[in-house]
Design an enzyme around this catalytic site. Sequence first.
Site, PDB file in Angstrom:
ATOM      1  N   THR A 248      29.998   7.716   0.630  1.00 12.36           N
ATOM      2  CA  THR A 248      28.848   8.481   1.139  1.00 12.36           C
ATOM      3  C   THR A 248      27.506   7.846   0.757  1.00 12.36           C
ATOM      4  O   THR A 248      26.458   8.295   1.220  1.00 12.36           O
ATOM      5  CB  THR A 248      28.886   9.928   0.612  1.00 12.36           C
ATOM      6  OG1 THR A 248      28.906   9.914  -0.812  1.00 12.36           O
ATOM      7  CG2 THR A 248      30.115  10.659   1.129  1.00 12.36           C
TER       8      THR A 248
ATOM      9  N   VAL B 229      25.422   1.793   0.351  1.00 10.46           N
ATOM     10  CA  VAL B 229      26.261   0.595   0.430  1.00 10.46           C
ATOM     11  C   VAL B 229      27.632   0.939   0.997  1.00 10.46           C
ATOM     12  O   VAL B 229      28.169   0.208   1.839  1.00 10.46           O
ATOM     13  CB  VAL B 229      26.387  -0.091  -0.946  1.00 10.46           C
ATOM     14  CG1 VAL B 229      27.383  -1.250  -0.882  1.00 10.46           C
ATOM     15  CG2 VAL B 229      25.038  -0.610  -1.427  1.00 10.46           C
TER      16      VAL B 229
ATOM     17  N   CYS C 186      22.613  -8.196  -5.904  1.00  7.20           N
ATOM     18  CA  CYS C 186      22.050  -8.396  -4.564  1.00  7.20           C
ATOM     19  C   CYS C 186      21.028  -9.530  -4.505  1.00  7.20           C
ATOM     20  O   CYS C 186      21.023 -10.330  -3.561  1.00  7.20           O
ATOM     21  CB  CYS C 186      21.432  -7.091  -4.060  1.00  7.20           C
ATOM     22  SG  CYS C 186      20.430  -6.231  -5.282  1.00  7.20           S
TER      23      CYS C 186
ATOM     24  N   GLY D 259      17.882  -0.359  -3.431  1.00  8.25           N
ATOM     25  CA  GLY D 259      18.689  -0.953  -4.484  1.00  8.25           C
ATOM     26  C   GLY D 259      19.026   0.024  -5.590  1.00  8.25           C
ATOM     27  O   GLY D 259      19.960  -0.198  -6.367  1.00  8.25           O
TER      28      GLY D 259
ATOM     29  N   ARG E 162      10.241  -3.468  -8.866  1.00 15.37           N
ATOM     30  CA  ARG E 162      10.553  -2.504  -7.806  1.00 15.37           C
ATOM     31  C   ARG E 162       9.292  -2.254  -7.004  1.00 15.37           C
ATOM     32  O   ARG E 162       8.223  -2.000  -7.573  1.00 15.37           O
ATOM     33  CB  ARG E 162      11.056  -1.194  -8.420  1.00 15.37           C
ATOM     34  CG  ARG E 162      11.665  -0.238  -7.417  1.00 15.37           C
ATOM     35  CD  ARG E 162      13.010  -0.696  -6.903  1.00 15.37           C
ATOM     36  NE  ARG E 162      14.072  -0.586  -7.890  1.00 15.37           N
ATOM     37  CZ  ARG E 162      15.293  -1.074  -7.724  1.00 15.37           C
ATOM     38  NH1 ARG E 162      15.601  -1.722  -6.600  1.00 15.37           N
ATOM     39  NH2 ARG E 162      16.204  -0.935  -8.666  1.00 15.37           N
TER      40      ARG E 162
ATOM     41  N   HIS F  40      15.063  -6.921   0.016  1.00 14.56           N
ATOM     42  CA  HIS F  40      14.581  -7.547  -1.212  1.00 14.56           C
ATOM     43  C   HIS F  40      13.936  -8.894  -0.870  1.00 14.56           C
ATOM     44  O   HIS F  40      14.429  -9.623  -0.001  1.00 14.56           O
ATOM     45  CB  HIS F  40      15.732  -7.823  -2.187  1.00 14.56           C
ATOM     46  CG  HIS F  40      16.311  -6.592  -2.823  1.00 14.56           C
ATOM     47  ND1 HIS F  40      15.792  -5.327  -2.653  1.00 14.56           N
ATOM     48  CD2 HIS F  40      17.387  -6.453  -3.653  1.00 14.56           C
ATOM     49  CE1 HIS F  40      16.519  -4.466  -3.352  1.00 14.56           C
ATOM     50  NE2 HIS F  40      17.492  -5.114  -3.958  1.00 14.56           N
TER      51      HIS F  40
END
Length: 342
Positions: free
Chosen positions: A11, A14, A134, A165, A239, A246
């Site tokens: 859910t 990713v 990532c 992320g 961030r 990214h």
Amino acid sequence: MEHKIAVVGATGRVGREVLSILAEFQDEKKISIDFVITLASKKSKGKKVSFGNKELNVSCLEDYDFAGISIAIFCARSYVSEKYVPIATEAGCIVIDNSSHFRMKEGVPLVIPEINKEKITEYKNHNIISNPNCTIIQMLLVLHLLHQKAKINRIVASTYQSTSGAGKAAMDELYNQTKKIFMNETKKPKIFPKQIAFNCIPHIGKFMKDGSTKEEWKMQEETKKILGEDIKVTATCVRVPVFIGHAIAVNVEFYHRITEEQARKVLSEAEDNGILVYDRREDGEYTTQIDVVQEDAVYVSRIRKDNTIEHGLNMWIVADNLRKGAALNIVQILEILMREHL
């Protein structure tokens, strides 16, 4: 051989992306899956998630028996992998894990298929394959080609990482804070240590004794595990108020001479390896995070010489962190595992 696949964390962002790409690969006949089970926490039991043109019911991870599942894809937090991956492997399941928990464990392969797909066979050590961080995936996909051309000595990376992320709740926090600001209201941060809307936070992961954060440590150690122990890496991970995508500003010092023209040629010829160079020295002729959403490729722009060292280049690397930075890399590993090893 019959392939039954479980997706843990189905859910989440990713997990949903993995299901989408699995369906794409199935339609394109790159893989053949007989059965897909979707798993998540107790609170998500009974929810529905999309798998191509089907809807699948989500089952509860806590009481699931992995017996009969050939491959489990874990798209959950490290503490979930720590608890449930051993349960899956003990049931005879091969695990592809997206968390950081097993990445540095001896004998567990850390795989970017375009770089080290031969490592996949090492899943036999622990029945686990780890998906890298990532930012590491998108950075090394580019740098490993230049490393073959002129050996890399040192990497200095500054990352600009989107809120996705950190999960859906982090994206919601960016959205809600932004909305409140336009309404002349304030909303205290819950996910991030400071306001993320209209702000940048130089802090991803827990702080370590030397002042680095865990995310910065991952960039150093995962680069060494994949590309070579002798490569020096320093990173600052930030961030930024972006939903998906990214970006990394990378400075690379090489042992041998490599010109920006040579680097651009090497990377421009790597389209089949998922790299696209978009780099003209004109206003707007470079790739930004918003440009790469739902794109599979890793984009490279702003390739130029670093005049402060003998053999140095600067570049800007951008990718959709949910796709090649996570889900696509996982499914590429799965494809090779099923085709060549099972």
